[in-house]
Write a protein that holds these residues in place. Sequence first.
Motif, short mmCIF file in Angstrom:
data_model
loop_
_atom_site.label_atom_id
_atom_site.label_comp_id
_atom_site.label_asym_id
_atom_site.label_seq_id
_atom_site.Cartn_x
_atom_site.Cartn_y
_atom_site.Cartn_z
N ILE A 156 0.84 -1.21 0.00
CA ILE A 156 0.00 0.00 0.00
C ILE A 156 0.87 1.25 0.00
O ILE A 156 0.65 2.19 -0.77
N VAL A 157 1.86 1.26 0.87
CA VAL A 157 2.71 2.45 1.00
C VAL A 157 3.55 2.66 -0.26
O VAL A 157 3.65 3.78 -0.79
N ALA A 158 4.17 1.59 -0.75
CA ALA A 158 5.03 1.71 -1.93
C ALA A 158 4.22 2.16 -3.16
O ALA A 158 4.71 2.94 -3.98
N TRP A 159 2.99 1.69 -3.26
CA TRP A 159 2.17 2.00 -4.43
C TRP A 159 1.63 3.43 -4.39
O TRP A 159 1.45 4.07 -5.42
N ASN A 160 1.40 3.94 -3.17
CA ASN A 160 0.69 5.21 -3.05
C ASN A 160 1.51 6.39 -2.54
O ASN A 160 1.13 7.54 -2.77
N PHE A 161 2.61 6.13 -1.84
CA PHE A 161 3.25 7.23 -1.12
C PHE A 161 4.73 7.45 -1.45
O PHE A 161 5.36 8.30 -0.85
N PRO A 194 8.96 6.49 -2.45
CA PRO A 194 10.09 5.80 -1.80
C PRO A 194 10.45 6.33 -0.42
O PRO A 194 10.86 5.57 0.45
N PHE A 195 10.30 7.64 -0.20
CA PHE A 195 10.72 8.18 1.10
C PHE A 195 9.82 7.67 2.23
O PHE A 195 10.30 7.19 3.26
N ILE A 196 8.50 7.77 2.04
CA ILE A 196 7.57 7.28 3.06
C ILE A 196 7.69 5.77 3.20
O ILE A 196 7.58 5.22 4.30
N GLY A 250 10.03 1.62 10.54
CA GLY A 250 9.12 1.31 11.63
C GLY A 250 8.93 -0.19 11.82
O GLY A 250 8.95 -0.69 12.95
N LEU A 251 8.77 -0.92 10.71
CA LEU A 251 8.63 -2.38 10.80
C LEU A 251 9.91 -3.02 11.34
O LEU A 251 9.86 -3.97 12.14
N PHE A 252 11.04 -2.50 10.90
CA PHE A 252 12.32 -3.04 11.37
C PHE A 252 12.49 -2.84 12.88
O PHE A 252 12.87 -3.77 13.60
N LEU A 253 12.17 -1.64 13.35
CA LEU A 253 12.29 -1.37 14.78
C LEU A 253 11.32 -2.24 15.58
O LEU A 253 11.66 -2.75 16.65
N TYR A 295 4.14 14.54 6.49
CA TYR A 295 4.88 14.63 5.23
C TYR A 295 4.04 14.07 4.08
O TYR A 295 3.92 14.68 3.01
N ALA A 296 3.44 12.89 4.31
CA ALA A 296 2.64 12.25 3.26
C ALA A 296 1.41 13.09 2.92
O ALA A 296 1.03 13.18 1.74
N THR A 297 0.80 13.71 3.92
CA THR A 297 -0.39 14.52 3.67
C THR A 297 -0.04 15.75 2.84
O THR A 297 -0.75 16.09 1.88
N ARG A 298 1.04 16.42 3.19
CA ARG A 298 1.44 17.60 2.42
C ARG A 298 1.84 17.21 1.00
O ARG A 298 1.55 17.93 0.04
N ALA A 299 2.49 16.06 0.86
CA ALA A 299 2.85 15.59 -0.48
C ALA A 299 1.60 15.32 -1.31
O ALA A 299 1.55 15.64 -2.51
N ALA A 300 0.57 14.74 -0.68
CA ALA A 300 -0.68 14.47 -1.39
C ALA A 300 -1.37 15.77 -1.82
O ALA A 300 -2.08 15.80 -2.83
N LEU A 301 -1.14 16.84 -1.06
CA LEU A 301 -1.71 18.14 -1.40
C LEU A 301 -0.86 18.88 -2.44
O LEU A 301 -1.22 19.98 -2.86
N GLY A 302 0.26 18.27 -2.81
CA GLY A 302 1.16 18.92 -3.77
C GLY A 302 2.05 19.96 -3.15
O GLY A 302 2.56 20.85 -3.83
N LEU A 303 2.26 19.86 -1.83
CA LEU A 303 3.07 20.84 -1.11
C LEU A 303 4.37 20.21 -0.63
O LEU A 303 4.41 19.02 -0.31
#
Length: 289
Positions: free
Chosen positions: A95-100, A102-104, A111-114, A150-158
């Motif tokens: 889900i993350v790789a497809w939508n958000f 490489p950075f997110i 997070g999964l690793f920790l 970060y992801a929300t602002r990116a989705a807004l184009g900011l």
Amino acid sequence: MADLAEDPRVSLSRALVAKALMENPNLINWWLTFKAFYGLAALICGNGYIVGINQIYDIGIDKVNKPYLPIAAGDLSVQSAWILVLLFAAAGLLIVAWNFGPFITSLYCLGLFLGTIYSVPPFRLKRFPVVAFLIIATVRGFLLNFGVYYATRAALGLSFKWSAPVTFITAFVTLFALVIAITKDLPDVEGDRKFQISTLATKLGVRNIAFLGSGLLLANYLGAILVAIYMPEAFRRSIMVPAHALLALGLIFQAWILEQAKYTKEAISQFYRFIWNLFYTEYIIFPLI
């Protein structure tokens, strides 16, 4: 990590997305609804993986401390649990790789690793109190707040930038997550001692850790009040000051109840649940400040 009816990441995501949208109402569109849904699904999957893998490796301890959990109670086999946690991890990553981007995705992997090295041998860093609560504070505090905003602002184009409210909530919740990490073992002292798990609660005693956690949270609330007083241009002082003052008073009252109850297991569990309720409440308040 804590076992909760609602994933705290859901509360966090709602609050930070709401704040970002309130800051940029002209950029709202229906596509963001789908993005938000995917983000929530990914967060729930991540939490399912982290909590699930922790329960797989804590069966013996949970049979003493939390016999109602599905694996400890025998309602879910270890094999089925492994299938579920691996599905959660794979689904979340996809889900993350497809939508958000490489950075997110890299933050999500971190997070999964920790969460993995926290629970899984030979690392099992939860054995070491300081490392354990630093991991929890990092994941529940900085990574989640920064990543969601970060992801929300990116989705807004900011492009990403730290605003005063987001800086505040990140610092506030990171310290709060530290308190949760410190106090999370309070209800589990009996099982931890039986299985020789070293925690701050087993080392320093339940009363001392309850006092330490309460003191840190009170300092957090005092900081929130002072920030609102000295930065009126960035925060709604009329909401932030009384809200945090009331929450601080509630915490003091709960600490008093715990003291009067002589730190029974039931009272400790109630106190720990109250701390989580304070955590959720902060995210309810956040979009309004």
